[in-house]
Design an enzyme around this catalytic site. Structure first.
Site, short mmCIF file in Angstrom:
data_model
loop_
_atom_site.label_atom_id
_atom_site.label_comp_id
_atom_site.label_asym_id
_atom_site.label_seq_id
_atom_site.Cartn_x
_atom_site.Cartn_y
_atom_site.Cartn_z
N LYS A 28 0.81 -1.23 0.00
CA LYS A 28 0.00 0.00 0.00
C LYS A 28 0.84 1.27 0.00
O LYS A 28 0.43 2.29 -0.54
CB LYS A 28 -0.95 -0.02 1.20
CG LYS A 28 -1.89 -1.23 1.24
CD LYS A 28 -2.69 -1.40 -0.03
CE LYS A 28 -3.52 -2.67 -0.01
NZ LYS A 28 -4.12 -2.97 -1.34
N LYS B 187 -0.77 3.13 8.89
CA LYS B 187 -1.32 2.00 8.13
C LYS B 187 -0.21 1.01 7.77
O LYS B 187 0.90 1.43 7.40
CB LYS B 187 -1.97 2.48 6.83
CG LYS B 187 -3.23 3.32 7.03
CD LYS B 187 -3.85 3.70 5.68
CE LYS B 187 -5.22 4.32 5.84
NZ LYS B 187 -5.83 4.68 4.53
N GLY C 59 -7.82 -2.75 3.36
CA GLY C 59 -9.16 -3.14 3.79
C GLY C 59 -9.38 -2.92 5.28
O GLY C 59 -10.19 -3.56 5.91
N GLU D 216 -0.87 8.72 7.21
CA GLU D 216 -1.74 9.67 6.51
C GLU D 216 -2.46 10.52 7.55
O GLU D 216 -2.68 10.07 8.68
CB GLU D 216 -2.80 8.94 5.67
CG GLU D 216 -2.28 8.15 4.51
CD GLU D 216 -3.38 7.38 3.79
OE1 GLU D 216 -3.11 6.88 2.69
OE2 GLU D 216 -4.51 7.26 4.32
N HIS E 285 -16.76 6.44 1.48
CA HIS E 285 -15.87 5.51 0.78
C HIS E 285 -16.45 5.28 -0.61
O HIS E 285 -17.52 4.67 -0.74
CB HIS E 285 -15.81 4.19 1.55
CG HIS E 285 -14.86 3.20 0.98
ND1 HIS E 285 -14.88 1.87 1.33
CD2 HIS E 285 -13.84 3.33 0.12
CE1 HIS E 285 -13.91 1.22 0.69
NE2 HIS E 285 -13.28 2.08 -0.06
N GLU F 20 -6.38 3.18 -1.98
CA GLU F 20 -5.89 1.83 -2.33
C GLU F 20 -6.37 1.43 -3.72
O GLU F 20 -7.34 2.00 -4.23
CB GLU F 20 -6.48 0.78 -1.35
CG GLU F 20 -6.06 0.92 0.06
CD GLU F 20 -6.73 -0.11 0.98
OE1 GLU F 20 -6.77 0.17 2.19
OE2 GLU F 20 -7.20 -1.15 0.51
N ARG G 266 -8.64 -7.19 -8.18
CA ARG G 266 -9.50 -8.37 -8.33
C ARG G 266 -10.91 -7.94 -8.68
O ARG G 266 -11.24 -6.74 -8.57
CB ARG G 266 -9.53 -9.12 -6.98
CG ARG G 266 -10.17 -8.26 -5.91
CD ARG G 266 -10.23 -8.89 -4.54
NE ARG G 266 -11.04 -8.08 -3.65
CZ ARG G 266 -10.57 -7.07 -2.92
NH1 ARG G 266 -9.30 -6.74 -2.97
NH2 ARG G 266 -11.37 -6.36 -2.14
C1 MV4 Z 1 -8.65 6.07 6.11
C2 MV4 Z 1 -9.66 6.64 6.92
C3 MV4 Z 1 -9.47 7.94 7.38
N1 MV4 Z 1 -8.35 8.62 7.07
N2 MV4 Z 1 -7.54 6.77 5.82
C4 MV4 Z 1 -10.42 1.68 5.94
C5 MV4 Z 1 -10.18 0.54 5.00
C6 MV4 Z 1 -9.33 1.06 3.94
N3 MV4 Z 1 -10.03 0.90 2.68
C7 MV4 Z 1 -9.05 2.49 4.23
N4 MV4 Z 1 -9.86 2.83 5.38
C8 MV4 Z 1 -9.83 4.08 5.92
N5 MV4 Z 1 -8.76 4.82 5.62
C9 MV4 Z 1 -7.40 8.03 6.31
N6 MV4 Z 1 -6.28 8.73 6.03
C10 MV4 Z 1 -10.78 5.88 7.22
C11 MV4 Z 1 -10.85 4.60 6.75
C12 MV4 Z 1 -12.02 3.85 7.16
C13 MV4 Z 1 -12.92 3.44 6.26
C14 MV4 Z 1 -12.70 3.73 4.93
C15 MV4 Z 1 -13.63 3.30 4.05
C16 MV4 Z 1 -14.76 2.62 4.47
C17 MV4 Z 1 -14.96 2.34 5.77
C18 MV4 Z 1 -14.05 2.75 6.71
C19 MV4 Z 1 -14.24 2.47 8.03
C20 MV4 Z 1 -13.32 2.89 8.91
C21 MV4 Z 1 -12.19 3.57 8.49
#
Ligand code: MV4
Length: 445
Positions: A116, A158, A164, A200, A208, A287, A291
């Protein structure tokens, strides 16, 4: 075009791939573990090979077993589906070394994007908007402190081998940062065998939103719009929809163009998803998934593109069936995941035998599942039983359709997420499209 494909997966996605192969007149070889021996879809395969003496939990992860089955069945290609070995660069490499086409990106691309921090560096180099943070791996806690003081707290650490939501830690100040940094590293080492972490700015309650990408081996890269995946519980998606209620046309175009730019920068091939976080009108890359995803039917319904067939065609060396100008996104689709989990007991997995099943149907309803009345839900694998997807001209009509389909839906014998899904569809914030990644935890209390 391939003559025979081995499906290295199980459940609903194995059936989904099998259906695409049959429509392309390609023979199918289904591998299965002992725990899946009575799966009905195996009867549809041209050949089935048991790869799993106990512990069945490892079968679909066993590269030697899958490669051996592929050799015995003399297949041209392997489709990994999602999960298991679908983003395992070593497996992609091993397939190619055995002269078997891996239906997915090149091993090197999977390796690069699976790291990542490297994916983030590629995005930064391609001038893709990323969350403020480190350029790559953070080497020590002093560097972490310097970066945090530049971007401001709270920060998120991270794991580079994570993704994920696995291996993430928030730090709100300098003191907690040092311990969070070292804890994140040791947890990453423990969980992934790779301690590298990056940093980050922590975005509070983002949405999302992910963009579906398709790319062939002839330099063609297109996007098929977005899916909103903010309705998640502990990083497990429960409801996905497209298009997102949070995007207007210009944001959609900007995100799509950005995702295509990134795919080109990493010479992506096949079907992939570029994940973004959305805060207000600003989006940030986080990310890339290499897939086909669980929620791909949302995109298939609004674009009328069969993503699995496109994956197979591209792996066989063909060009994409359409270019960006021919992409037409129409209507609105919503997918809900029906899991064998008990909402009354913290969504704990709830294996057992399905004693009654009445599937929803009718106009604009798609039901992707491998289950049937009498099916024994094994405790060995993830809890996904079925995906219920609806399509309608508008988001409001899609919500009404989903409510209607959920009301028809009967599963007895195991507890499922159906009651929670019905609550979500009747929730006022969801109905108005005013929700973010904190929505479900708020609703569940
Ligand atoms: C983040 C974030 C807040 N700030 N990065 C969670 C899984 C991965 N796809 C990335 N994720 C997150 N990254 C920063 N800099 C919050 C999340 C996150 C989240 C992101 C997408 C969907 C659901 C989530 C649930 C908790 C945290």
């Amino acid at each position: 075009m391939f003559h025979r494909i081995l499906i290295a997966n199980r459940g609903e996605i194995a059936l989904r791939i099998l259906r695409a192969c049959r429509e392309l007149d390609i023979d199918t070889v289904a591998v299965y573990s002992q725990a899946d021996a009575d799966a009905a879809y195996l009867a549809l395969a041209d050949e089935k090979i048991c790869i799993g003496p106990p512990p069945s939990s490892q079968s679909y992860l066993s590269m030697p077993a899958i490669i051996a089955a592929a050799e015995v069945a003399d297949v041209d290609a392997i489709h990994p589906g999602y999960g298991f070995l679908s983003e395992n660069a070593d497996f992609a490499q091993t397939c190619r070394e055995h002269g078997i086409e891996f239906i997915g990106p090149a091993a090197e691309t999977i390796r690069q994007l699976g790291d990542k921090a490297t994916a983030r560096e590629i995005a930064i180099a391609a001038k893709v908007p990323t969350v403020p943070g480190s350029d790559g791996i953070v080497e020590d806690d002093q560097q972490a402190i310097e970066i945090a003081e530049k971007i401001g707290y709270p920060v998120l650490i991270k794991a580079t081998a994570g993704g994920g939501g696995r291996g993430m830690r928030v730090a709100n100040n300098k003191i907690s940062l040092v311990s969070a940094y070292h804890q994140a590293r040791s947890e990453a080492e423990q969980a992934f065998g790779e301690a590298g972490v990056y940093m980050e700015k922590y975005l509070e309650r983002p949405r999302h939103v992910e963009i579906q990408i398709l790319a062939d081996g002839h330099g063609n890269v297109i996007h098929l719009g977005e899916r909103e995946c903010s309705v998640q519980r502990r990083h497990q998606k429960l409801v996905e929809e497209g298009p997102s209620a949070a995007l207007n046309e210009s944001m959609r175009r900007a995100m799509g163009r950005t995702a295509v730019k990134l795919a080109k920068a990493c010479k992506f091939k096949g079907a992939g998803t570029v994940e973004f976080l959305l805060v207000g009108k600003e989006f940030y890359f986080i990310e890339v998934n290499c897939r086909i995803q669980v929620e791909h039917p949302v995109t298939e319904l609004i674009s009328r593109v069969d993503l699995v067939k496109e994956q197979i065609r591209v792996a066989a060396g063909e060009k994409l069936s359409l270019d960006q100008r021919r992409v037409r996104l129409q209507g609105h689709a919503i997918e809900v995941r029906v899991n064998a989990e008990d909402p009354e007991y913290g969504f704990r997995p709830c294996p057992g035998t399905i004693t009654k099943l009445i599937a929803p149907g009718g106009p604009g309803v798609r039901f992707d599942t491998h289950i049937y009345a009498g099916y024994r839900v094994p405790p060995t694998y993830d809890s996904l039983l079925a995906k219920l997807i609806v399509h309608a001209p508008t988001r409001a009509e899609a919500i009404v359709r989903m409510r209607r389909a959920l009301d028809e839906f009967v599963i007895e014998g195991v507890q499922t997420t159906l009651p929670t899904l019905r609550d979500i569809m009747r929730n006022a914030f969801f109905e108005r499209g005013e929700y973010d990644t904190g929505f479900l935890e708020d609703m569940l209390g």
